[in-house]
Design a protein around this motif. Structure first.
Motif, mmCIF file in Angstrom:
data_model
loop_
_atom_site.group_PDB
_atom_site.id
_atom_site.type_symbol
_atom_site.label_atom_id
_atom_site.label_comp_id
_atom_site.label_asym_id
_atom_site.label_seq_id
_atom_site.Cartn_x
_atom_site.Cartn_y
_atom_site.Cartn_z
ATOM 1 N N GLN A 116 -5.112 7.668 -23.919
ATOM 2 C CA GLN A 116 -3.765 7.168 -23.648
ATOM 3 C C GLN A 116 -3.360 7.406 -22.196
ATOM 4 O O GLN A 116 -3.757 8.402 -21.581
ATOM 5 N N HIS A 117 -2.565 6.482 -21.685
ATOM 6 C CA HIS A 117 -1.947 6.616 -20.370
ATOM 7 C C HIS A 117 -0.516 6.124 -20.469
ATOM 8 O O HIS A 117 -0.197 5.307 -21.334
ATOM 9 N N ILE A 118 0.336 6.652 -19.607
ATOM 10 C CA ILE A 118 1.676 6.072 -19.472
ATOM 11 C C ILE A 118 1.701 5.308 -18.159
ATOM 12 O O ILE A 118 0.876 5.552 -17.263
ATOM 13 N N ASP A 119 2.638 4.393 -18.025
ATOM 14 C CA ASP A 119 2.621 3.498 -16.870
ATOM 15 C C ASP A 119 2.763 4.242 -15.544
ATOM 16 O O ASP A 119 2.133 3.888 -14.553
ATOM 17 N N SER A 120 3.608 5.267 -15.529
ATOM 18 C CA SER A 120 3.793 6.013 -14.291
ATOM 19 C C SER A 120 4.420 7.369 -14.583
ATOM 20 O O SER A 120 5.141 7.529 -15.579
ATOM 21 N N LEU A 121 4.138 8.319 -13.713
ATOM 22 C CA LEU A 121 4.785 9.629 -13.769
ATOM 23 C C LEU A 121 5.231 10.005 -12.370
ATOM 24 O O LEU A 121 4.499 9.793 -11.396
ATOM 25 N N VAL A 122 6.435 10.541 -12.273
ATOM 26 C CA VAL A 122 6.950 11.073 -11.008
ATOM 27 C C VAL A 122 7.321 12.529 -11.241
ATOM 28 O O VAL A 122 7.995 12.853 -12.222
ATOM 29 N N TYR A 123 6.862 13.388 -10.340
ATOM 30 C CA TYR A 123 7.162 14.812 -10.435
ATOM 31 C C TYR A 123 7.833 15.263 -9.148
ATOM 32 O O TYR A 123 7.319 15.018 -8.054
ATOM 33 N N SER A 124 9.000 15.898 -9.287
ATOM 34 C CA SER A 124 9.753 16.376 -8.135
ATOM 35 C C SER A 124 9.885 17.892 -8.182
ATOM 36 O O SER A 124 10.676 18.424 -8.969
ATOM 37 N N PRO A 125 9.119 18.620 -7.349
ATOM 38 C CA PRO A 125 9.293 20.076 -7.285
ATOM 39 C C PRO A 125 10.699 20.483 -6.846
ATOM 40 O O PRO A 125 11.248 21.472 -7.337
ATOM 41 N N LYS A 126 11.289 19.720 -5.927
ATOM 42 C CA LYS A 126 12.627 20.039 -5.444
ATOM 43 C C LYS A 126 13.636 20.074 -6.579
ATOM 44 O O LYS A 126 14.472 20.989 -6.673
ATOM 45 N N HIS A 127 13.578 19.107 -7.458
ATOM 46 C CA HIS A 127 14.504 19.016 -8.586
ATOM 47 C C HIS A 127 13.920 19.646 -9.850
ATOM 48 O O HIS A 127 14.607 19.682 -10.877
ATOM 49 N N GLN A 128 12.683 20.104 -9.770
ATOM 50 C CA GLN A 128 11.957 20.633 -10.926
ATOM 51 C C GLN A 128 12.109 19.687 -12.125
ATOM 52 O O GLN A 128 12.471 20.090 -13.228
ATOM 53 N N ALA A 129 11.813 18.434 -11.853
ATOM 54 C CA ALA A 129 12.000 17.385 -12.861
ATOM 55 C C ALA A 129 10.773 16.486 -12.943
ATOM 56 O O ALA A 129 10.094 16.230 -11.941
ATOM 57 N N ILE A 130 10.510 16.027 -14.161
ATOM 58 C CA ILE A 130 9.439 15.068 -14.408
ATOM 59 C C ILE A 130 10.046 13.804 -14.987
ATOM 60 O O ILE A 130 10.954 13.868 -15.835
ATOM 61 N N PHE A 131 9.548 12.662 -14.542
ATOM 62 C CA PHE A 131 10.018 11.369 -15.032
ATOM 63 C C PHE A 131 8.832 10.624 -15.635
ATOM 64 O O PHE A 131 7.830 10.377 -14.950
ATOM 65 N N TYR A 132 8.944 10.278 -16.913
ATOM 66 C CA TYR A 132 7.920 9.513 -17.612
ATOM 67 C C TYR A 132 8.382 8.062 -17.660
ATOM 68 O O TYR A 132 9.449 7.764 -18.213
ATOM 69 N N ILE A 133 7.594 7.166 -17.111
ATOM 70 C CA ILE A 133 8.023 5.788 -16.928
ATOM 71 C C ILE A 133 7.136 4.842 -17.735
ATOM 72 O O ILE A 133 5.907 4.875 -17.616
ATOM 73 N N GLU A 134 7.777 4.019 -18.540
ATOM 74 C CA GLU A 134 7.073 2.977 -19.291
ATOM 75 C C GLU A 134 7.781 1.638 -19.073
ATOM 76 O O GLU A 134 9.019 1.592 -18.969
ATOM 77 N N ALA A 135 7.007 0.585 -18.995
ATOM 78 C CA ALA A 135 7.577 -0.753 -18.775
ATOM 79 C C ALA A 135 6.970 -1.753 -19.746
ATOM 80 O O ALA A 135 5.802 -1.645 -20.126
#
Length: 213
Positions: A67-86
């Protein structure tokens, strides 16, 4: 973070406007591959986060090796992960696939993230991306399905005034179909590109975000 996510959507819209004012990047059909929306939005989000250490990756490996998701963004500054699907909504089947993609992102086991070196985070967000051409009857109901009827942006409703056509109601929304996932707490976004881009008169961008931890 809600303001940053809104700004990232607005930046994506701006990129689409500038592109579609100058070119029509399709041949013989009214459709653009979803990979473009993933790419444009991922860049918009990274720019908006203002984090020089932010990283992004398309087709990021998910819980299962297959499995893969379309995109992932990780921000150390905000300590946040974004899971992106389209998913482009050009058939009823694609609505089901969008729902299944969102459900997949709720996987509770995050050990695999540590395997990829992501350990320092305290919040996670789902970002769902889509688009629709307001042409057929069922397609004209997608803004209500995506946003709920009372949350369709006024800008999208301008499509009715300028085309003389009507958006359609829906008996069930994506929020109803994801009720066990608390999708009713998500923030829906929509923008009608045809307001400024005459070559895509019926084209509408969609996005939704939900903080899941």
């Amino acid at each position: 973070m809600n303001d940053l996510i809104l700004t990232s959507f607005e930046e994506m819209v701006s990129t689409y406007k500038e592109t579609l004012k100058n070119i029509y990047p399709a041949r013989g059909s009214t459709g653009f591959t979803e990979a473009n929306q993933v790419h444009i939005y991922t860049n918009s989000l990274v720019n908006t986060l203002g984090d020089t250490d932010a990283v992004s990756w398309l087709e990021f490996p998910w819980e299962s090796k297959k499995q893969h998701i379309d995109s992932l963004v990780y921000s150390p500054k905000h300590q946040a992960i974004f899971y992106i699907e389209a998913k482009r909504i050009y058939s009823a089947k694609k609505k089901v696939e969008m729902i299944n993609d969102i459900k997949r992102l709720y996987h509770s086991n995050r050990v695999f993230l540590q395997e990829h070196g992501i350990t320092q985070y305290n919040s996670e967000y789902i970002i769902a991306l889509s688009d629709v051409w307001l042409e057929k009857k069922w397609q004209k109901a997608i803004p209500a399905w995506w946003c709920t009827a009372d949350r369709i942006p006024e800008q999208v409703k301008l499509w009715e005034q300028q085309t003389g056509k009507s958006l359609m109601p829906t008996d069930i929304t994506i929020h109803d179909e994801l009720i066990t996932m608390d999708w009713d707490q998500s923030r829906p976004f929509a923008y009608w590109l045809g307001e400024t881009c005459n070559n895509v008169k019926n084209y509408c961008l969609l996005m939704a975000s939900l903080k899941i931890s």
